[in-house]
Structures are given as C-alpha cells and as structure tokens.
Write a protein that holds these residues in place. Structure first.
Motif, PDB file in Angstrom:
ATOM      1  N   ARG A   1     -36.392 -19.061   1.393  1.00  0.00           N
ATOM      2  CA  ARG A   1     -35.298 -19.143   2.366  1.00  0.00           C
ATOM      3  C   ARG A   1     -35.208 -20.602   2.811  1.00  0.00           C
ATOM      4  O   ARG A   1     -36.232 -21.250   3.019  1.00  0.00           O
ATOM      5  N   PHE A   2     -33.985 -21.079   2.957  1.00  0.00           N
ATOM      6  CA  PHE A   2     -33.759 -22.477   3.322  1.00  0.00           C
ATOM      7  C   PHE A   2     -33.128 -22.553   4.710  1.00  0.00           C
ATOM      8  O   PHE A   2     -32.237 -21.759   5.043  1.00  0.00           O
ATOM      9  N   PHE A   3     -33.607 -23.505   5.503  1.00  0.00           N
ATOM     10  CA  PHE A   3     -33.148 -23.672   6.880  1.00  0.00           C
ATOM     11  C   PHE A   3     -32.814 -25.144   7.124  1.00  0.00           C
ATOM     12  O   PHE A   3     -33.399 -26.031   6.518  1.00  0.00           O
ATOM     13  N   VAL A   4     -31.897 -25.361   8.062  1.00  0.00           N
ATOM     14  CA  VAL A   4     -31.636 -26.701   8.587  1.00  0.00           C
ATOM     15  C   VAL A   4     -31.751 -26.635  10.099  1.00  0.00           C
ATOM     16  O   VAL A   4     -31.105 -25.795  10.749  1.00  0.00           O
ATOM     17  N   ARG A   5     -32.590 -27.504  10.656  1.00  0.00           N
ATOM     18  CA  ARG A   5     -32.734 -27.622  12.104  1.00  0.00           C
ATOM     19  C   ARG A   5     -32.369 -29.041  12.524  1.00  0.00           C
ATOM     20  O   ARG A   5     -32.819 -30.010  11.903  1.00  0.00           O
ATOM     21  N   ALA A   6     -31.560 -29.147  13.574  1.00  0.00           N
ATOM     22  CA  ALA A   6     -31.170 -30.456  14.101  1.00  0.00           C
ATOM     23  C   ALA A   6     -30.983 -30.318  15.611  1.00  0.00           C
ATOM     24  O   ALA A   6     -30.477 -29.296  16.097  1.00  0.00           O
ATOM     25  N   ASP A   7     -31.395 -31.338  16.343  1.00  0.00           N
ATOM     26  CA  ASP A   7     -31.286 -31.319  17.797  1.00  0.00           C
ATOM     27  C   ASP A   7     -29.827 -31.130  18.219  1.00  0.00           C
ATOM     28  O   ASP A   7     -28.923 -31.822  17.732  1.00  0.00           O
TER      29      ASP A   7
END
Length: 277
Positions: free
Chosen positions: A36-42
């Motif tokens: 599973r691929f995720f993107v986290r950004a403030d």
C-alpha cells in the motif's frame, strides 16, 4: 510504501522525501510483493492507494499519481457502554489513514504511523485532515476491548460530529505452553489477532505477550468475539519469514478470559505390514 507481511512480522515503511517543485518521486529496489502506498504532507490529508502488486520482472515501473486535499474533520466521544461515563484515556485511530497494515492495541507500539485522534479530558476526540471516502475508526482503552465504527463516510472539506464509541469491558486469553514431557516453554511469543477473513478493515488488530517462567501467558484488552491465537515459539528475529505458528481460535467474552493451551504433539506409534492376496 508498506509491504503486506504475516504476523508477528512488522514491516518498516519505505519512505522517500519529495523536495522538488514538480513533486516527482521514485521508490527503488522494492522487493516483489503486495504494497500500500501513502503520501503524507504537513497541512494535507493522507493520500493512499489500495493494495497493489509489485513485480520485479515487470518491463515498466508502477506509475502512481496522488492529488492532495485538506481533508475532513470528525468529532465524537468515547464512553463506557454500561454507565455512559466518558473514557478519558482512549486510543482512537483511523485505520484507513494509518501507514501500517497491522495495528497493535498498545498505543506505545506505534509512532507517527498510526493516525491518532486528538483527545480531551472529557472523553471527546477529534480527527483533522482525514482523507475522503469511507473511514474505519477504532477505539480502545485500558480495561476495555476495541470497538470499530465502520460506516463513516466523509467528503473533502466536511466537518461532522456526534460519533460515539461505547466500549465494553475487555476480555482476554490465557494459557500454558509446553514442550514434550509437559515442560514449560519460557519466552514464547503468543499473539491474538482479529479474524477478518472478508478483509473489510484495512488493518489487522493484534495484541501479544510472552510466556513466563511457568510457561503461562495472558493477553488482555480484547473485545468480545472470535480471535485467532498464534503461538510462534521463542523468536530470535521479528523480521524473519521462517515462522510455522500453531494456531487456535478463541471465543472471547466481555470481562472474561478464554483458555488456549499449546502442548507438544504426542508421538504416535507407526504400524507397518504387508497386505497379501
């Protein structure tokens, strides 16, 4: 990226930091498997994919594109199901936005990988910047088993309140682990996990314990229902794939402990002969 692994292994997220203006990224040398691929950004909600297969022999790399938004806000409370009183020390998480696939009942086992709600002293919680779509939320607390809210769908920019977790007293499993001759096994890893054969939840919930000097173990904090109990024996590495666990089902009741013992298989005599006409 997080790879699907079998318990009690815990896959470490593979991360790349995107600092260039065009937002391009590349993950190299992924082992074959399901991810599973995720993107986290403030300041943004988590963006994620469903589980995808990575094939090292493929002619072209897997191409992914993410579009970030500011997300949604959900608010609610956690209360004792019997008394209605607030529970102030709950662990409330979004399974969809957690960047792990196995989620412990122990809040100290996860850092930033678990998407946690902000809690107040009156039992209220708040999630901010949740991704849009169906959200599966889980709550548990010391002395209480976990509960899930599974039909919560949110849209980008939405703010919604009124969610309520009603937790019941925790159950558990206990038992004895023995080798041949009924001698106790010390330091065996025993793990209780949810049994979600329909894969309706994105994370597998688990709790674990080690057997003591008498070969006994106790796992607390489980909800009423069926749990899988796995004996992995004495482990030398949590990341080894060479596991052949013993497995039993346990019917757990609220406020009670089910008993699951693991004993060495008894040796069997073998009878040989010849069949003649």
């Amino acid at each position: 990226a997080i790879r699907d692994v079998s318990l009690p292994q815990v896959a470490d997220p593979l991360a790349v930091h995107v600092r260039e203006a065009h937002g391009r990224f590349e993950l190299r040398e992924l082992e074959p498997g399901r991810y599973r691929f995720f993107v986290r950004a403030d300041g943004w909600a988590v963006a994620r994919t469903e589980t995808l297969a990575v094939d090292a022999a493929a002619d072209t790399p897997l191409a992914l594109e993410f579009e970030l938004d500011s997300g949604a806000t959900l608010r609610g409370s956690v209360v004792d199901d019997r008394t209605g009183l607030p529970i102030t020390d709950a662990f409330v998480v979004s399974e969809n936005d957690s960047t792990i696939t196995v989620l412990s009942l122990d809040p100290t086992e996860h850092g930033d990988e678990a998407k946690r709600a902000q809690l107040r002293g009156d039992g209220a919680f708040e999630f901010v910047r949740l991704s849009s779509g169906v959200q599966i939320l889980r709550a548990n607390a010391p002395g209480y088993g976990p509960q899930w809210l599974t039909e919560t769908e949110v849209a980008h920019g939405e703010t919604r309140g009124g969610l309520v977790f009603r937790l019941q007293p925790a159950g558990g499993v206990e038992g004895f682990i023995a080798k041949e001759g009924d001698a106790p096994v010390v330091g065996a890893m025993v793990l209780a996990s949810t049994v979600d054969f329909d894969a309706k939840r994105p994370c597998l919930t688990f709790a674990r314990a080690l057997s003591d000097a008498q070969g006994r173990y106790v796992i607390e904090g489980l909800s009423a229902g069926t749990w899988g109990v796995l004996n992995f024996g004495v482990l030398t590495s949590m990341n080894s794939a060479a596991y052949t666990p013993e497995f039993h089902f346990a019917a757990v009741r609220a406020g009670e402990r089910a008993t699951v013992d693991f004993r060495a298989a008894q040796s069997r005599q073998v009878l040989r002969g010849v069949v003649r006409d």
